[in-house]
Design an enzyme around this catalytic site. Sequence first.
Site, mmCIF file in Angstrom:
data_model
loop_
_atom_site.group_PDB
_atom_site.id
_atom_site.type_symbol
_atom_site.label_atom_id
_atom_site.label_comp_id
_atom_site.label_asym_id
_atom_site.label_seq_id
_atom_site.Cartn_x
_atom_site.Cartn_y
_atom_site.Cartn_z
ATOM 1 N N HIS A 1 -1.909 -13.513 -32.745
ATOM 2 C CA HIS A 1 -1.113 -14.617 -33.282
ATOM 3 C C HIS A 1 -1.941 -15.706 -33.945
ATOM 4 C CE1 HIS A 1 -1.735 -16.863 -29.374
ATOM 5 N NE2 HIS A 1 -1.688 -17.888 -30.207
ATOM 6 N N ASP B 1 -0.525 -8.769 -28.665
ATOM 7 C CA ASP B 1 -1.160 -9.967 -29.240
ATOM 8 C C ASP B 1 -2.685 -9.819 -29.217
ATOM 9 O OD1 ASP B 1 -1.568 -12.444 -30.293
ATOM 10 O OD2 ASP B 1 -0.986 -13.569 -28.496
ATOM 11 N N SER C 1 -6.012 -20.156 -27.114
ATOM 12 C CA SER C 1 -5.542 -18.848 -27.573
ATOM 13 C C SER C 1 -6.656 -18.006 -28.153
ATOM 14 C CB SER C 1 -4.494 -19.034 -28.663
ATOM 15 O OG SER C 1 -3.262 -19.248 -28.047
HETATM 16 C C1 4AZ Z 1 -1.120 -21.912 -27.238
HETATM 17 O O1 4AZ Z 1 -0.281 -22.560 -27.762
HETATM 18 C C2 4AZ Z 1 -0.966 -21.660 -25.788
HETATM 19 N N1 4AZ Z 1 -0.180 -22.004 -20.895
HETATM 20 C C3 4AZ Z 1 -1.902 -20.857 -25.125
HETATM 21 C C4 4AZ Z 1 -1.756 -20.610 -23.769
HETATM 22 C C5 4AZ Z 1 -0.704 -21.165 -23.088
HETATM 23 C C6 4AZ Z 1 0.213 -21.962 -23.711
HETATM 24 C C7 4AZ Z 1 0.066 -22.212 -25.077
HETATM 25 C C8 4AZ Z 1 -0.573 -20.877 -21.601
HETATM 26 O O2 4AZ Z 1 -2.129 -21.496 -27.829
#
Ligand code: 4AZ
Length: 865
Positions: free
Chosen positions: A666, A721, A815
């Site tokens: 993503h 993902d 992420s």
């Molecule tokens: C994000 O937005 C994201 N709490 C990554 C991990 C989590 C929430 C949001 C897990 O990249």
Amino acid sequence: MKDYRLHPQERKMNIYSPPPGAQATDFESGLYYSGKAQDMNGLEEGVQFLPVMNAKKLEKRGPKRWVVVVAVISACLLVSLLVGFLVWHFKYRNASIQRLYNGHLRLTGTRFIDAFENSNSPEFAALSSKVKEMLIDIYKNDKNVGPFHKETEITGFSEGIIAYYWSEFSVPGYKANNLDKAMANIGAVNQAVTQKSRNPELRVESVVAFPSDPEAIKASRDNSCRYALHAKAGEVTRFTTPGFPNSPYPSNANCLWVLRADADSIISLTFTTFDVEPCNAGNDFVKVYDSLSPGEPHELVKLCGSYDPSYNLTFVSSKNVMLVMLSTDAVGRHPGFKAEFFQMPKLKICGGVLRGTSGVFTTPYYPGHYPAVMNCTWRIEVPKEKNVKVRFNDFYLVEPGVTVDRCTKDYVEINKEKYCGWREKFVVKSSMNTITVNFHSDRSHVDTGFSAEFLSFDSTDPCPGRFTCSTGRCIEKKLHCDGWFDCPDGSDERNCTCTEKQFRCNNGWCKPKFWLCDGVNDCGDNSDELQCLCPETQFKCNNGKCIPGVQKCNGKDDCGDGSDERKCNNTAKTVHCQQYTYKCRNGLCVSKTNPECDGTADCSDNSDEDNCNCGRRFLSKKSRIVGGLNSEVGEWPWQVSLHVSSRGHTCGASLISEKWLVSAGHCFQDENPIRYSDAKIWTAYMGLHDQSDRSNKNVQQRGIKQIIRHPSFNDFTFDYDLAVLELDSPVTLTNYIQPICLPDITHEFPAGKYLWVTGWGATQEAGTGATILQKAEIRMINQTMCNSLLTNAMSERMMCVGILTGGIDACQGDSGGPLASIEDNDRMFLAGVVSWGDGCARRNKPGVYTRVSQLRDWIKQKTGV
Ligand code: 4AZ
């Protein structure tokens, strides 16, 4: 990332060989006779063995011959015993062993002069010869010492006057204990000796000796690698290991640096660069002594491995001398160290009176290591109508071999209770408006100490509007009896009435009902898992199914999830290949759980131990760092920061080889106006720790050659993902840049396992990113529960991991980053990739991660890794 928490029989006498033709049965009975022996005239002399049927004859004639036999045997036994005793006495009992001692003594009747610092000066030679004579005199006065003395050398003098020496003894093994005892008490012997005869004006006092390790003596004897340095007022003096940094330090070396400061000054020594052979790879080490005698009682620290420059390696002496020793073996080529020292006035006062409603105090020279032999007392006084508590925010008083329940060496004492070792934040309260904190350090092994604050509070309401934990910590009222431990000691969950959404554990704790029978001991007494056990003769599968016990480890997947064929003695049996069995390169399958790179060749072709140059961390770490907020430099060498040219750090990634990264699919979805799918807009930073220090020499920056997103990535469900990124040129692997291991498709990360997530993401929901790489320890949650917590949004390519009390999680900006698992051999595997979540760090909303093992084949197909 939000918040964190962050083991022949052939006897020599009368052996007869059966004559040819002797009857087997006779032989077997142990008795046989020769033709000659049958001659009743008894022509043959000596012992005769008779056939069994002649036993009667034997009875008649026997006694005389038996006497001879017994006499011969006894004589032989006696001779053997005597020989044995003599061998033992002369060879072993009397064998000499070498004993080495280090020590120091105080000299009175003479003044310290600068020339005593130079071991080549005539003044040094004259004094050391006198001291040596006196020492030998002392030895001679003890029958357990004198006769065994071989050699003594005076190695130095310091203000006081203190003389440092080593002595060598050669003592019969059986007398070594007596020598040890006598040397431990040599000071007392000295007191009984009058030294008037030889040196009427010079006197020896306070003689101390302690057993020494031979390396230290070797170092004292080896002048080829010996340096004497005296601090200059107002200046920093630098020194390095020989050859640093262009060539490795010498092998089989014993180097000594004698550091001195002016009288009444002390020394602050810092290793600014430290890289010697890893502690577990060889026997190279550096020791720092708070004395000029390299003996264990004065050893401040033993260092090996490498440390990042940011690691605090500052040590402070208690007097005006310090000794640094480098000992190396034949192997290991490392650069060594660069160190600096300076002198400073001796600390006059330590502790004091602290008044007010709040304040902070620390051990001397915090965050540097506190000096040895310190006693500090802080008397804290808050306003009369208030009570006082002391909160220790950072507490490191770790000493090898000391258990925290005894605190026999360095400690903090409050209200007659001693604290030592490493402790998480803790609070000590007083029921008065005063409290006294004592800090004590002994002669050896120092640490960084503590940083504490004192606060006044109202005794009737220590935590206004909040719940007071028994430890003194204040927590939100709503956290009291909510089924989760929020107080460090769990006191918020004691004596609670369980709600209808909770069940009562046998120990009285209330836990959410959905924790029942999830395979994890949540109650602590396992009572949440008891009611759901299979009958005794059966095995409980991970999916809850009960199967007959005999079906476990029978090579067949009777559970349907393979759990009955895992953990089968954990030895690798070649079994029928199934979905859950590890497939070797030769196509054979083994039954062992997670056999890859575990240090044991489980496959007949060893393929499970191939390509294992991954998942290793090379910078020295102290386990105590676990639970800290910021990562250590080099702690997560596979962590990559992916920057987009227009907006900086955007996603995390993991290095899996010199050329390939793994990240989240993503991250590379176009979002008008930014074309995230375009490799050109991305820059990867490897070896990065601090986002504001990207030009740091440990950082390697690369462009991205291609982004390969998983073709099945679903931007609505976030299924699949995952993406792999090729760097435009390979990185050089260093202590700061290392690939992480990829788990095989069969690799198991069981529910309840602790894993580490790292990244520069937001430190709270909708918050801003972190500058320093953050780390958090979170727990694997079983898939059924994930589905119920996250409303059936989980696919097989996802797993949820977190701390259900909330407060610890990945967040935006994390992420694509790694979820790392510490496996056998201390190797780290990429269990997951940060993917999505319902907010960040919310209670009962664990973060979701891409299950890397499920997509292992795809990664291999695209990257060859
Ligand atoms: C994000 O937005 C994201 N709490 C990554 C991990 C989590 C929430 C949001 C897990 O990249």
